[in-house]
Design an enzyme around this catalytic site. Structure first.
Site, PDB file in Angstrom:
ATOM      1  N   THR A 120      59.183 -10.550  71.215  1.00 45.71           N
ATOM      2  CA  THR A 120      59.701 -10.666  69.841  1.00 45.71           C
ATOM      3  C   THR A 120      58.580 -10.454  68.829  1.00 45.71           C
ATOM      4  O   THR A 120      57.441 -10.857  69.068  1.00 45.71           O
ATOM      5  CB  THR A 120      60.316 -12.070  69.653  1.00 45.71           C
ATOM      6  OG1 THR A 120      61.429 -12.190  70.536  1.00 45.71           O
ATOM      7  CG2 THR A 120      60.794 -12.293  68.224  1.00 45.71           C
ATOM      8  N   GLY A 121      58.925  -9.851  67.698  1.00 51.34           N
ATOM      9  CA  GLY A 121      57.949  -9.689  66.618  1.00 51.34           C
ATOM     10  C   GLY A 121      57.836  -8.236  66.192  1.00 51.34           C
ATOM     11  O   GLY A 121      58.481  -7.346  66.758  1.00 51.34           O
ATOM     12  N   SER A 122      56.997  -8.008  65.200  1.00 49.17           N
ATOM     13  CA  SER A 122      56.897  -6.655  64.645  1.00 49.17           C
ATOM     14  C   SER A 122      56.259  -5.672  65.637  1.00 49.17           C
ATOM     15  O   SER A 122      56.633  -4.491  65.665  1.00 49.17           O
ATOM     16  CB  SER A 122      56.106  -6.689  63.332  1.00 49.17           C
ATOM     17  OG  SER A 122      54.850  -7.296  63.526  1.00 49.17           O
ATOM     18  N   THR A 123      55.324  -6.148  66.459  1.00 46.21           N
ATOM     19  CA  THR A 123      54.708  -5.248  67.437  1.00 46.21           C
ATOM     20  C   THR A 123      55.695  -4.952  68.577  1.00 46.21           C
ATOM     21  O   THR A 123      55.815  -3.802  69.019  1.00 46.21           O
ATOM     22  CB  THR A 123      53.397  -5.855  67.994  1.00 46.21           C
ATOM     23  OG1 THR A 123      52.674  -6.482  66.934  1.00 46.21           O
ATOM     24  CG2 THR A 123      52.526  -4.785  68.618  1.00 46.21           C
ATOM     25  N   GLY A 158      56.506 -15.948  65.397  1.00 50.93           N
ATOM     26  CA  GLY A 158      57.871 -15.549  65.044  1.00 50.93           C
ATOM     27  C   GLY A 158      58.900 -16.581  65.467  1.00 50.93           C
ATOM     28  O   GLY A 158      60.101 -16.384  65.251  1.00 50.93           O
ATOM     29  N   ALA A 208      51.218 -10.843  70.355  1.00 52.32           N
ATOM     30  CA  ALA A 208      50.555 -12.153  70.370  1.00 52.32           C
ATOM     31  C   ALA A 208      50.002 -12.417  68.974  1.00 52.32           C
ATOM     32  O   ALA A 208      49.777 -11.489  68.189  1.00 52.32           O
ATOM     33  CB  ALA A 208      49.431 -12.181  71.391  1.00 52.32           C
ATOM     34  N   GLU A 238      60.279 -16.579  75.037  1.00 50.35           N
ATOM     35  CA  GLU A 238      59.209 -15.662  75.453  1.00 50.35           C
ATOM     36  C   GLU A 238      58.532 -16.184  76.723  1.00 50.35           C
ATOM     37  O   GLU A 238      58.282 -15.439  77.665  1.00 50.35           O
ATOM     38  CB  GLU A 238      58.181 -15.504  74.336  1.00 50.35           C
ATOM     39  CG  GLU A 238      58.717 -14.741  73.135  1.00 50.35           C
ATOM     40  CD  GLU A 238      57.752 -14.695  71.959  1.00 50.35           C
ATOM     41  OE1 GLU A 238      57.911 -13.797  71.130  1.00 50.35           O
ATOM     42  OE2 GLU A 238      56.858 -15.541  71.861  1.00 50.35           O
ATOM     43  N   LYS A 276      43.770  -9.375  66.500  1.00 50.87           N
ATOM     44  CA  LYS A 276      44.286 -10.513  67.272  1.00 50.87           C
ATOM     45  C   LYS A 276      43.309 -10.989  68.350  1.00 50.87           C
ATOM     46  O   LYS A 276      43.500 -12.053  68.930  1.00 50.87           O
ATOM     47  CB  LYS A 276      45.619 -10.123  67.952  1.00 50.87           C
ATOM     48  CG  LYS A 276      46.678  -9.525  67.026  1.00 50.87           C
ATOM     49  CD  LYS A 276      47.376 -10.584  66.219  1.00 50.87           C
ATOM     50  CE  LYS A 276      48.493 -10.071  65.329  1.00 50.87           C
ATOM     51  NZ  LYS A 276      49.711  -9.708  66.001  1.00 50.87           N
TER      52      LYS A 276
HETATM   53  C1  5RP Z   1      56.893 -14.354  68.279  1.00 55.93           C
HETATM   54  C2  5RP Z   1      55.554 -14.037  68.813  1.00 55.93           C
HETATM   55  C3  5RP Z   1      54.950 -12.723  68.408  1.00 55.93           C
HETATM   56  O1  5RP Z   1      54.634 -12.022  69.562  1.00 55.93           O
HETATM   57  C4  5RP Z   1      53.715 -12.975  67.624  1.00 55.93           C
HETATM   58  O2  5RP Z   1      54.033 -13.823  66.533  1.00 55.93           O
HETATM   59  C5  5RP Z   1      53.110 -11.668  67.094  1.00 55.93           C
HETATM   60  O3  5RP Z   1      53.969 -11.122  66.138  1.00 55.93           O
HETATM   61  P1  5RP Z   1      53.684  -9.731  65.442  1.00 55.93           P
HETATM   62  O4  5RP Z   1      53.767  -8.689  66.500  1.00 55.93           O
HETATM   63  O5  5RP Z   1      54.780  -9.607  64.414  1.00 55.93           O
HETATM   64  O6  5RP Z   1      52.323  -9.801  64.828  1.00 55.93           O
HETATM   65  O7  5RP Z   1      54.953 -14.778  69.551  1.00 55.93           O
HETATM   66  O8  5RP Z   1      57.306 -15.652  68.641  1.00 55.93           O
END
Ligand code: 5RP
Length: 231
Positions: free
Chosen positions: A32-35, A101, A87, A107, A125
């Site tokens: 989950t998340g933008s990546t 997120g 992450a 996850e 990161k």
């Molecule tokens: C969601 C997560 C995401 O992987 C983490 O917050 C990174 O998010 P993004 O890719 O948006 O930077 O753990 O629970």
């Protein structure tokens, strides 16, 4: 490159990795998340290769379905060849802070039944010591204050995650999240086990006992591939 461009770069690199290493007809674990969203969008070009995906959140399910992937219930699956996720921080051993997120519990569950955990991240990161990013802990709401006291005793500062309107952020599982500031996490495995044992903790956002096997890290020079040797 901007951070968004780096996310797209590692999302595409993860899709290439999966297409090259995962057999046709497999079911993929998706974070989950933008990546992770960049990964979903990149993998969509070859979605016909896969039976579908196990999703780690309501938001990811919506994204996968919009891209035409079939969603499987984890209860119907024995194991997954790969899990791909972002992450908030990752250290040199492949231990991570996740949950920015709010999807940390699902996850961690999906990651736990996956053979290979591929972390995709931009170079910002990668850290020497975890903890600069506030550590999320998903808690049963009635235990919020009791857990907050334990966090304070450890030297952390617990902050209840709230939405824009000031009301508590509620996870897909109906729980709340404490974001813990001020920790310097030099032994993530031990802290993960310690916090997990507190009554009312659903999940701590330390992914150390089951960390990443591989990180595809996007930086100015392109995508660096980091493999972790497991003890
Ligand atoms: C969601 C997560 C995401 O992987 C983490 O917050 C990174 O998010 P993004 O890719 O948006 O930077 O753990 O629970």
């Amino acid at each position: 490159m901007t951070q968004d461009e780096l996310k797209q770069l590692v999302g595409q690199a993860a899709a290439d990795y999966v297409n090259a290493n995962v057999p046709e007809g497999a079911i993929i674990g998706v974070g989950t998340g933008s990546t992770a969203n960049c990964f979903i969008d990149a993998l969509a070009a070859s979605k016909g290769r896969y039976r579908g995906a196990v999703s780690s959140s309501v938001a990811t399910t919506a994204r996968l379905e919009a891209q035409g992937f079939k969603i499987f219930d984890l209860n119907d699956i024995e194991s997954l060849p790969v899990y791909v996720d972002g992450a908030d921080e990752i250290d040199a051993s492949g231990a991570m802070i996740k949950g920015g997120g709010g999807a940390l519990t699902r996850e961690k569950i999906v990651a736990s039944v996956s053979e290979v955990f591929v972390c995709i991240a931009d170079a910002s990161k990668l850290v020497d010591v975890l903890g600069q990013f506030p550590l999320p802990i998903e808690v049963v709401p009635m235990a919020r204050t009791a857990i907050g006291r334990r966090v304070t005793a450890l030297g952390g500062v617990p902050v209840l995650r709230v939405k824009q309107d000031g009301s508590p952020f509620i996870t897909d599982n109906g729980n709340e999240i404490l974001d813990v500031k001020g920790l310097r996490i030099s032994d993530p495995r031990t802290l993960e086990a310690h916090v997990n044992a507190w009554p009312g903790v659903v999940t701590v956002g330390l992914f150390a006992s089951r960390g990443a096997d591989l990180c595809l890290l996007g930086g100015a020079q392109g995508v660096e591939r980091i493999e972790y040797r497991k003890a």
